[in-house]
Design an enzyme around this catalytic site. Structure first.
Site, PDB file in Angstrom:
ATOM      1  N   ASP A  49       0.877  -1.093   0.062  1.00  0.00           N
ATOM      2  CA  ASP A  49      -0.038  -0.045  -0.014  1.00  0.00           C
ATOM      3  C   ASP A  49       1.104   1.311  -0.263  1.00  0.00           C
ATOM      4  O   ASP A  49       2.205   1.213  -0.064  1.00  0.00           O
ATOM      5  CB  ASP A  49      -0.880   0.060   1.267  1.00  0.00           C
ATOM      6  N   SER A  50       0.420   2.582  -0.189  1.00  0.00           N
ATOM      7  CA  SER A  50       1.114   3.737   0.006  1.00  0.00           C
ATOM      8  C   SER A  50       1.693   3.974   1.272  1.00  0.00           C
ATOM      9  O   SER A  50       2.449   4.822   1.524  1.00  0.00           O
ATOM     10  CB  SER A  50       0.227   4.725  -0.718  1.00  0.00           C
ATOM     11  N   GLY A  96      -3.355   9.092  -3.786  1.00  0.00           N
ATOM     12  CA  GLY A  96      -4.736   9.406  -4.094  1.00  0.00           C
ATOM     13  C   GLY A  96      -4.650  10.753  -4.900  1.00  0.00           C
ATOM     14  O   GLY A  96      -5.749  10.901  -5.510  1.00  0.00           O
ATOM     15  N   CYS A 136      -4.580  -1.596  -1.693  1.00  0.00           N
ATOM     16  CA  CYS A 136      -4.734  -0.280  -1.860  1.00  0.00           C
ATOM     17  C   CYS A 136      -5.776  -0.069  -3.099  1.00  0.00           C
ATOM     18  O   CYS A 136      -5.381  -0.372  -4.267  1.00  0.00           O
ATOM     19  CB  CYS A 136      -3.346   0.588  -2.466  1.00  0.00           C
ATOM     20  N   ASN A 137      -6.703   0.695  -2.786  1.00  0.00           N
ATOM     21  CA  ASN A 137      -7.963   1.186  -3.981  1.00  0.00           C
ATOM     22  C   ASN A 137      -7.371   1.942  -4.987  1.00  0.00           C
ATOM     23  O   ASN A 137      -7.690   1.588  -6.191  1.00  0.00           O
ATOM     24  CB  ASN A 137      -9.155   1.697  -3.318  1.00  0.00           C
ATOM     25  N   THR A 138      -6.514   2.899  -4.675  1.00  0.00           N
ATOM     26  CA  THR A 138      -5.976   3.676  -5.661  1.00  0.00           C
ATOM     27  C   THR A 138      -4.941   3.093  -6.670  1.00  0.00           C
ATOM     28  O   THR A 138      -5.258   3.309  -7.677  1.00  0.00           O
ATOM     29  CB  THR A 138      -5.228   5.039  -4.941  1.00  0.00           C
ATOM     30  N   CYS A 145     -11.192   3.335   0.651  1.00  0.00           N
ATOM     31  CA  CYS A 145      -9.739   3.378   0.690  1.00  0.00           C
ATOM     32  C   CYS A 145      -9.324   2.735   1.981  1.00  0.00           C
ATOM     33  O   CYS A 145      -9.810   2.651   2.863  1.00  0.00           O
ATOM     34  CB  CYS A 145      -9.548   4.740   0.674  1.00  0.00           C
ATOM     35  N   THR A 146      -8.256   2.081   1.796  1.00  0.00           N
ATOM     36  CA  THR A 146      -7.749   1.074   2.943  1.00  0.00           C
ATOM     37  C   THR A 146      -7.311   1.635   4.184  1.00  0.00           C
ATOM     38  O   THR A 146      -7.107   1.042   5.232  1.00  0.00           O
ATOM     39  CB  THR A 146      -6.827   0.135   2.171  1.00  0.00           C
ATOM     40  N   HIS A 147      -6.976   3.025   4.158  1.00  0.00           N
ATOM     41  CA  HIS A 147      -6.904   3.786   5.316  1.00  0.00           C
ATOM     42  C   HIS A 147      -8.195   4.103   6.013  1.00  0.00           C
ATOM     43  O   HIS A 147      -7.910   4.068   7.564  1.00  0.00           O
ATOM     44  CB  HIS A 147      -6.079   5.055   4.833  1.00  0.00           C
TER      45      HIS A 147
HETATM   46  N1  DGL Z   1      -4.612   3.340   0.915  1.00  0.00           N
HETATM   47  C1  DGL Z   1      -5.032   3.793  -0.409  1.00  0.00           C
HETATM   48  C2  DGL Z   1      -6.016   3.270  -1.073  1.00  0.00           C
HETATM   49  O1  DGL Z   1      -6.742   2.178  -0.876  1.00  0.00           O
HETATM   50  C3  DGL Z   1      -4.680   5.071  -0.809  1.00  0.00           C
HETATM   51  C4  DGL Z   1      -4.018   6.129  -0.054  1.00  0.00           C
HETATM   52  C5  DGL Z   1      -3.301   7.318  -0.647  1.00  0.00           C
HETATM   53  O2  DGL Z   1      -3.942   8.210  -0.884  1.00  0.00           O
HETATM   54  O3  DGL Z   1      -2.155   7.049  -0.547  1.00  0.00           O
HETATM   55  O4  DGL Z   1      -6.705   4.100  -1.726  1.00  0.00           O
END
Ligand code: DGL
Length: 276
Positions: free
Chosen positions: A15-16, A48, A78-80, A189-191
């Site tokens: 992930d990021s 993102g 990570c969705n992005t 978003c996984t965060h």
């Molecule tokens: N955790 C990431 C997601 O699921 C993105 C977070 C980011 O913007 O870096 O989209």
């Protein structure tokens, strides 16, 4: 004789940043025999708001590193990153199982009683072709109202979590979803699962808040099983022994976030700096 049994090899996850830890927690719980190599690409965070080509470049760099390390499969936690570059990653590594993230639009569309589903995600995820196609697919079942949340990932990367600032950022977004009659909020978003209690409190008791960690863990298990890659022997006694962490940022800062988000049992976690 060369040992070609890939079952004991780790699954690569990236992930990021710490968002992938919400997915990792589900993977550890649902796949108790597996080991994981986890990369937090914190030097390049947030994904993102980055141009598409930069995200694709990072996805291919990290995929290449995990593939070369011998990981038997990869989870894009990570969705992005998935929205931007899952296609390129799969085309590059045709025979390597890659599982990506997708906002839970389908389950939310089946759950809603008002017919309106709210989504919180990054700016890039909301703007992506992949997301537009997903929304179109479920349009007959529900209207989807999507809200980008610029700045939220950076706050979740702060340890300890700045609760008040997070609430101030989220309040107008959640209220707008409620004004549209959304009764399900998808965390795209996984965060965001790390601030799910704040979102639930702002949304009130009649609104379901859903995330995708467990469905992704189930998908990985099915995929490993179908490829004959599922580990069949216990990986280690302690959960902390089952993961190697790598960060392109600061390992000391990453440890503080890890303990804060996943708990003290991770105090002895192996965390290495990664320069890619
Ligand atoms: N955790 C990431 C997601 O699921 C993105 C977070 C980011 O913007 O870096 O989209």
């Amino acid at each position: 004789m060369i040992d070609t049994d890939l079952k004991p090899q780790a699954v690569g996850v990236f992930d990021s940043g710490v968002g992938g830890l919400s997915v990792l927690a589900a993977l550890l719980a649902h796949l108790p025999f597996e080991r994981f190599d986890f990369i937090a690409d914190e030097r390049h965070l947030p994904y993102g708001d980055k141009p598409q080509h930069e995200i694709t470049d990072r996805v291919l760099t990290l995929s290449n590193w995990l593939h070369n390390k011998g990981c038997k499969a990869m989870v894009m936690a990570c969705n992005t990153a998935t929205a931007a570059a899952a296609g390129q990653a799969r085309a590059t590594y045709a025979n390597w199982p890659i599982v990506g993230m997708e906002p839970a639009v389908k389950p939310a569309s089946l759950m809603t009683r008002t017919g309106v589903v709210g989504i919180l995600a990054t700016t890039n995820t909301v703007a992506s072709e992949r997301f537009k196609n997903l929304v179109e697919r479920y349009e007959p079942l529900a209207r989807v109202v999507a809200k980008p949340c610029p700045g939220l990932v950076e706050l979740i990367e702060t340890s300890p979590l700045p609760h008040r600032e997070i609430e101030i950022l989220l309040e107008p977004l959640v209220h707008d979803l409620l004004a549209h009659q959304a009764d399900v909020i998808v965390l795209g978003c996984t965060h965001y699962p790390f601030v799910a209690p704040i979102i639930s409190r702002l949304a009130g008791p009649g609104v379901a808040v859903i995330e995708t960690g467990l469905p992704v863990a189930k998908q990985l298990k099915a995929r490993l099983d179908s490829e004959g890659l599922l580990a069949t022997h216990p990986a280690a006694a302690a959960v902390g022994e089952r993961v190697n962490f790598f960060t392109t940022g600061d390992p000391v800062a990453f440890r503080a976030k890890l303990l804060n988000l996943l708990g003290e049992e991770w105090a002895d976690a192996r965390i290495q700096a990664l320069a890619v």
